[in-house]
Design an enzyme around this catalytic site. Structure first.
Site, PDB file in Angstrom:
ATOM      1  N   GLN A 256      27.335  62.570  64.786  1.00  0.00           N
ATOM      2  CA  GLN A 256      28.341  61.515  64.812  1.00  0.00           C
ATOM      3  C   GLN A 256      29.589  61.988  64.082  1.00  0.00           C
ATOM      4  O   GLN A 256      29.512  62.612  63.026  1.00  0.00           O
ATOM      5  CB  GLN A 256      27.785  60.257  64.143  1.00  0.00           C
ATOM      6  CG  GLN A 256      28.647  59.022  64.331  1.00  0.00           C
ATOM      7  CD  GLN A 256      27.901  57.757  63.942  1.00  0.00           C
ATOM      8  OE1 GLN A 256      26.693  57.782  63.696  1.00  0.00           O
ATOM      9  NE2 GLN A 256      28.609  56.636  63.887  1.00  0.00           N
TER      10      GLN A 256
ATOM     11  N   SER B 137      22.553  65.476  61.308  1.00  0.00           N
ATOM     12  CA  SER B 137      22.254  64.042  61.338  1.00  0.00           C
ATOM     13  C   SER B 137      21.785  63.631  62.733  1.00  0.00           C
ATOM     14  O   SER B 137      20.714  64.026  63.174  1.00  0.00           O
ATOM     15  CB  SER B 137      23.478  63.243  60.885  1.00  0.00           C
ATOM     16  OG  SER B 137      23.169  61.886  60.717  1.00  0.00           O
ATOM     17  N   LEU B 138      22.599  62.866  63.468  1.00  0.00           N
ATOM     18  CA  LEU B 138      22.237  62.479  64.829  1.00  0.00           C
ATOM     19  C   LEU B 138      21.896  63.688  65.691  1.00  0.00           C
ATOM     20  O   LEU B 138      20.998  63.635  66.545  1.00  0.00           O
ATOM     21  CB  LEU B 138      23.395  61.703  65.462  1.00  0.00           C
ATOM     22  CG  LEU B 138      23.286  61.465  66.971  1.00  0.00           C
ATOM     23  CD1 LEU B 138      22.160  60.498  67.277  1.00  0.00           C
ATOM     24  CD2 LEU B 138      24.606  60.996  67.536  1.00  0.00           C
TER      25      LEU B 138
ATOM     26  N   HIS C 138      22.833  57.645  55.325  1.00  0.00           N
ATOM     27  CA  HIS C 138      22.143  58.608  54.464  1.00  0.00           C
ATOM     28  C   HIS C 138      22.231  58.211  52.983  1.00  0.00           C
ATOM     29  O   HIS C 138      22.506  59.037  52.112  1.00  0.00           O
ATOM     30  CB  HIS C 138      22.690  60.022  54.683  1.00  0.00           C
ATOM     31  CG  HIS C 138      22.598  60.469  56.111  1.00  0.00           C
ATOM     32  ND1 HIS C 138      21.385  60.702  56.727  1.00  0.00           N
ATOM     33  CD2 HIS C 138      23.556  60.684  57.049  1.00  0.00           C
ATOM     34  CE1 HIS C 138      21.617  61.057  57.989  1.00  0.00           C
ATOM     35  NE2 HIS C 138      22.914  61.051  58.204  1.00  0.00           N
TER      36      HIS C 138
ATOM     37  N   GLN D 257      15.250  60.753  57.010  1.00  0.00           N
ATOM     38  CA  GLN D 257      16.624  61.202  57.235  1.00  0.00           C
ATOM     39  C   GLN D 257      17.635  60.071  57.049  1.00  0.00           C
ATOM     40  O   GLN D 257      18.786  60.302  56.676  1.00  0.00           O
ATOM     41  CB  GLN D 257      16.759  61.794  58.646  1.00  0.00           C
ATOM     42  CG  GLN D 257      18.049  62.552  58.871  1.00  0.00           C
ATOM     43  CD  GLN D 257      18.541  62.434  60.297  1.00  0.00           C
ATOM     44  OE1 GLN D 257      18.700  61.329  60.814  1.00  0.00           O
ATOM     45  NE2 GLN D 257      18.789  63.555  60.929  1.00  0.00           N
TER      46      GLN D 257
ATOM     47  N   ARG E  82      17.820  53.582  66.726  1.00  0.00           N
ATOM     48  CA  ARG E  82      18.351  54.051  65.439  1.00  0.00           C
ATOM     49  C   ARG E  82      19.771  53.554  65.228  1.00  0.00           C
ATOM     50  O   ARG E  82      20.136  53.056  64.152  1.00  0.00           O
ATOM     51  CB  ARG E  82      18.322  55.575  65.404  1.00  0.00           C
ATOM     52  CG  ARG E  82      18.926  56.232  64.151  1.00  0.00           C
ATOM     53  CD  ARG E  82      18.959  57.738  64.364  1.00  0.00           C
ATOM     54  NE  ARG E  82      19.279  58.517  63.184  1.00  0.00           N
ATOM     55  CZ  ARG E  82      20.477  58.991  62.893  1.00  0.00           C
ATOM     56  NH1 ARG E  82      21.498  58.737  63.721  1.00  0.00           N
ATOM     57  NH2 ARG E  82      20.678  59.732  61.803  1.00  0.00           N
TER      58      ARG E  82
END
Length: 286
Positions: free
Chosen positions: A10, A88-89, A191, A238, A113
């Site tokens: 992202q 991340s993503l 996060h 995560q 998510r």
């Protein structure tokens, strides 16, 4: 030679992304539309930018472009990577590449998510340039605010995350010591501990899925080491733990003759890799 694919996350999204890919893989695009209930091609190509920047839409769109980019890269080169990682993503596209699930299943998980992270409430994130992790942690501790270290993007690029007011309050302190502090265009405290409720819901959701054994090693954001087999738990962690990207890239660079390739929209990860390489070279020179 070790071929390594790094998948964008992202923040890499932009209106117009994936134009050729979306046209080249109509069957996968049709699957995406069925899962999402809207046209992913219209979202990626027409936006508007405000909609594409909304977490609920950003994450599915970037996952689709990442996954199609991977399929296209392998089709053109005929080369399966030896190692994969995602920021991340982007870790979800890395898991797709490694065979943890098929394209459609991965998108179902990403869409859930995204919704949970968007529903977790307002938050803020800021990139701190010019300080290392320990210095940022020391400053946050001294400030006493509910702000967490969220992304360890490079040795001198640390992202902090927390409630809007807390991030705004701690920014002057960080700015006094850093080269610069840049507020990120996100609406959530990703996060960080602010994602705890989303993580609990996501954990329950993932219990409905069975993940296949990985065919390619995937470097996890939370550990900067290959997945240990517990895919669901790693993905849940995560949400609340830092993305250890600098260590992840470091692990990749320690492989024999590493060839790193960014997969997906943009060149954010390529830029971070250059910073990490430079820091490692400077450390060796000392």
């Amino acid at each position: 030679m070790t071929t390594i694919h790094l998948f964008a996350g992202q923040g890499s999204q932009r209106v117009g992304m994936g134009r050729q890919l979306l046209a080249a893989y109509p069957n996968l695009v049709r699957q995406a539309d069925e899962v999402l209930g809207y046209s992913v091609a219209e979202l990626c190509l027409d936006g508007p930018a405000e909609r594409l920047a909304d977490t609920r839409f950003t994450q599915p769109a970037v996952y689709v472009v990442d996954a199609l980019s991977y399929v296209d890269t392998v089709r053109i080169t005929g080369v399966i990577p030896d190692l994969v990682a995602g920021h991340s993503l982007g870790e979800y596209a890395a898991l797709f590449a490694a065979g943890a699930y098929d394209f459609r299943t991965g998108l179902e998980i990403v869409a859930r998510r995204a919704a949970l992270m968007a529903d977790a409430g307002p938050g803020a994130m800021a990139a701190v340039i010019g300080l290392d992790e320990m210095r940022v942690r020391d400053l946050l501790r001294d400030a006493g605010h509910d702000v967490d270290v969220a992304n360890l993007n490079a040795p001198d690029q640390i992202v902090v995350s927390g409630p809007v007011e807390a991030v705004a309050s701690v920014t002057p302190l960080l700015s006094a010591h850093a080269d610069t502090v840049v507020r990120l265009p996100v609406s959530g405290a990703f996060h960080s501990r602010q994602m705890a409720s989303a993580a609990r819901e996501f954990d329950r959701f993932l219990r409905g899925y069975v993940f296949a054994r990985l065919k390619i090693p995937v470097i996890a954001n939370t550990t900067a080491r290959p997945y240990d087999g517990d895919t669901a738990s790693t993905l849940v962690r995560q949400l609340t733990q830092p993305v250890r990207w600098s260590e992840t890239v470091g692990h990749c660079l320690d492989q024999p003759d590493p060839q790193l390739h960014e997969i997906g929209p943009g060149t954010v990860l390529t830029g971070l890799t250059r910073r990490i390489r430079a820091a490692r070279s400077a450390a060796v020179a000392l």
